[in-house]
Motif scaffolding. Structure first.
Motif, mmCIF file in Angstrom:
data_model
loop_
_atom_site.group_PDB
_atom_site.id
_atom_site.type_symbol
_atom_site.label_atom_id
_atom_site.label_comp_id
_atom_site.label_asym_id
_atom_site.label_seq_id
_atom_site.Cartn_x
_atom_site.Cartn_y
_atom_site.Cartn_z
ATOM 1 N N LYS A 278 -19.544 8.003 20.020
ATOM 2 C CA LYS A 278 -18.621 8.482 19.002
ATOM 3 C C LYS A 278 -17.589 7.394 18.741
ATOM 4 O O LYS A 278 -17.081 6.797 19.676
ATOM 5 N N LYS A 279 -17.338 7.131 17.482
ATOM 6 C CA LYS A 279 -16.348 6.118 17.133
ATOM 7 C C LYS A 279 -15.424 6.677 16.060
ATOM 8 O O LYS A 279 -15.879 7.177 15.042
ATOM 9 N N THR A 280 -14.132 6.583 16.334
ATOM 10 C CA THR A 280 -13.130 7.027 15.373
ATOM 11 C C THR A 280 -12.801 5.874 14.425
ATOM 12 O O THR A 280 -12.541 4.753 14.869
ATOM 13 N N PHE A 281 -12.835 6.149 13.142
ATOM 14 C CA PHE A 281 -12.610 5.109 12.146
ATOM 15 C C PHE A 281 -11.244 5.279 11.479
ATOM 16 O O PHE A 281 -10.801 6.396 11.223
ATOM 17 N N LYS A 282 -10.619 4.150 11.223
ATOM 18 C CA LYS A 282 -9.432 4.133 10.389
ATOM 19 C C LYS A 282 -9.882 3.766 8.981
ATOM 20 O O LYS A 282 -10.508 2.747 8.767
ATOM 21 N N ALA A 283 -9.583 4.636 8.040
ATOM 22 C CA ALA A 283 -10.056 4.419 6.682
ATOM 23 C C ALA A 283 -8.948 4.742 5.690
ATOM 24 O O ALA A 283 -7.978 5.433 6.009
ATOM 25 N N THR A 284 -9.109 4.226 4.482
ATOM 26 C CA THR A 284 -8.188 4.541 3.398
ATOM 27 C C THR A 284 -8.988 5.034 2.206
ATOM 28 O O THR A 284 -10.182 4.741 2.063
ATOM 29 N N ILE A 285 -8.315 5.779 1.350
ATOM 30 C CA ILE A 285 -8.949 6.264 0.132
ATOM 31 C C ILE A 285 -7.905 6.239 -0.973
ATOM 32 O O ILE A 285 -6.733 6.553 -0.746
ATOM 33 N N ALA A 286 -8.318 5.794 -2.159
ATOM 34 C CA ALA A 286 -7.418 5.719 -3.313
ATOM 35 C C ALA A 286 -7.849 6.769 -4.330
ATOM 36 O O ALA A 286 -8.994 6.760 -4.793
ATOM 37 N N MET A 287 -6.937 7.687 -4.656
ATOM 38 C CA MET A 287 -7.238 8.780 -5.575
ATOM 39 C C MET A 287 -6.486 8.566 -6.887
ATOM 40 O O MET A 287 -5.277 8.328 -6.899
ATOM 41 N N SER A 288 -7.235 8.645 -7.999
ATOM 42 C CA SER A 288 -6.627 8.422 -9.308
ATOM 43 C C SER A 288 -6.712 9.685 -10.164
ATOM 44 O O SER A 288 -7.772 10.316 -10.264
ATOM 45 N N GLN A 289 -5.582 10.016 -10.798
ATOM 46 C CA GLN A 289 -5.549 11.135 -11.740
ATOM 47 C C GLN A 289 -6.014 10.692 -13.127
ATOM 48 O O GLN A 289 -6.238 11.538 -14.004
ATOM 49 N N GLU A 290 -6.183 9.363 -13.334
ATOM 50 C CA GLU A 290 -6.523 8.840 -14.662
ATOM 51 C C GLU A 290 -8.032 8.739 -14.892
ATOM 52 O O GLU A 290 -8.463 8.584 -16.028
ATOM 53 N N PHE A 291 -8.821 8.823 -13.810
ATOM 54 C CA PHE A 291 -10.258 8.612 -13.957
ATOM 55 C C PHE A 291 -10.858 9.746 -14.788
ATOM 56 O O PHE A 291 -10.620 10.932 -14.506
ATOM 57 N N PRO A 292 -11.661 9.429 -15.827
ATOM 58 C CA PRO A 292 -12.142 10.471 -16.750
ATOM 59 C C PRO A 292 -13.181 11.420 -16.146
ATOM 60 O O PRO A 292 -13.378 12.523 -16.652
#
Length: 373
Positions: A278-292
């Motif tokens: 088991k490996k815990t990952f550090k991740a990021t996510i970018a969320m946009s309100q403009e994407f159609p």
């Protein structure tokens, strides 16, 4: 013989390894492929309806694979995928068809889904360099199935699952003295960045079915890759293999077998050689309100191209309960040592020439061009 008699018989291991190792594995492989085809056909009416309700568009996304292992990142692939959607037709152009267990297939490839075609002819892959095409869901010959079994029986059995039971999202911060929520442009879209907490990749690898020769060969390939060898220069041609020497006979009785604790029945053949991690990952996510495009619409498109494993990972990830908006950039664990960064670079509603969703006249059919599909 009856099952109790077989279990008490001294040649049970020989019987299992001669019969199960080939006949059962082959039968299971065929059944899995049959179930996959049936599942696609069950979902087909819903997917076609969803695609028809979507506008026609062009979508471009980039894949970049990285690893914390020294020297590994520089040999990992990247790819720019271009998706055209018109009516109930989809075309995906890519240079990366598959990336599995450090093996990748590259080329100038196009995948075309034609919703108006018969199910057996609706999904094709084009090799634009060799000018050949293959129907994805064609019925395989005996030889093709046997070759795939040979590959399976000479490779580690590997599975990886994303555990999202305890996953949470917190806003990423920027600045030294005065901290504030991180907001940046990704491609043409303004996006809010989040940290992904509690993301765990659970992996399981088995190899009791491998011979010493298999293990040494696979190890040599991995060592070559770690020293900068080219993924595409490795020889993965299937080799006809002899059956392994059967394990020593066991003395398990029928009574012992049926009285075992649920899920812990004694092994009748070779002992499992299994490694779990088991490996815990550090991740990021970018969320946009403009994407159609909405996430549900993206899922419908990914459902069509889900047979490709790295796209299936993306589909699994975006099915989670994400923060508000559309995930224009995200990190996805692929293997314990490898992550993929997916970036949606461009999106526009558009119309296209219908010819891009058809097989060119000068392309010839080659049912065995991509044996893993």
């Amino acid at each position: 013989k009856s099952l109790p008699d077989m279990i008490e018989c001294h040649n049970i291991n020989t019987y299992l390894f001669l019969i199960v190792n080939f006949c059962l594995v082959t039968a299971l492989l065929r059944k899995l492929k049959q179930q996959s085809r049936e599942s696609v056909e069950e979902k087909r009416p819903r997917l076609l309806k969803a695609l028809k309700e979507l506008g026609d568009f062009y979508l471009e996304l980039h894949w970049d694979f990285q690893s914390w292992v020294p020297l590994l990142s520089r040999i990992l692939p990247s790819d720019a995928c271009k998706i055209h959607k018109q009516g109930i037709n989809i075309r995906l152009d890519t240079t990366l068809i598959d990336f599995t267990d450090m093996k990748c297939q590259r080329g100038d490839l196009s995948f075309i889904f034609n919703g108006d075609a018969a199910p057996s002819e609706s999904f094709v892959v084009l090799d634009n360099e060799q000018k050949v095409y293959q129907r994805i869901h064609h019925e395989e010959s005996e030889m093709e199935t046997e070759e795939e079994v040979d590959i399976l029986m000479s490779s580690d059995i590997y599975s990886a699952t994303l555990s999202t039971k305890s996953i949470t999202f917190t806003r990423a911060q920027t600045g030294w003295l005065f901290r504030e929520d991180k907001t940046e442009r990704v491609g043409n879209f303004l996006a809010d960045f989040y940290l992904v907490n509690g993301l765990v990749l659970e992996s399981r690898k088995r190899r009791e079915h491998l011979s010493e020769e298999d293990i040494l060969r696979n190890k040599a390939i991995m060592e070559s890759l770690s020293k900068g060898g080219n993924l595409m220069e490795q020889n993965f041609e299937p080799v006809r293999r002899q059956s392994l020497t059967p394990p020593s006979p066991n003395t398990i009785t029928w009574e012992e077998y049926i009285s075992a604790e649920n899920g812990k029945a004694p092994h009748l053949g070779r002992e499992l050689v299994c490694k779990e991690s088991k490996k815990t990952f550090k991740a990021t996510i970018a969320m946009s309100q403009e994407f159609p495009l909405g996430i549900e619409s993206l899922l419908n498109v990914l459902e069509v191209i889900a047979p490709f494993k790295h796209f299936n990972k993306l589909r699994e990830f975006v099915q989670m309960k994400l923060p508000p908006g559309f995930p224009v950039k995200l990190d996805i664990p692929v293997f314990p040592t490898i992550t993929a960064t997916v970036t949606f670079q461009e999106f526009r509603y558009d119309e296209f020439d219908e010819s891009i969703f058809t097989i060119p006249d000068d392309y010839k059919e080659d049912p065995s061009r991509f044996p893993d599909l």
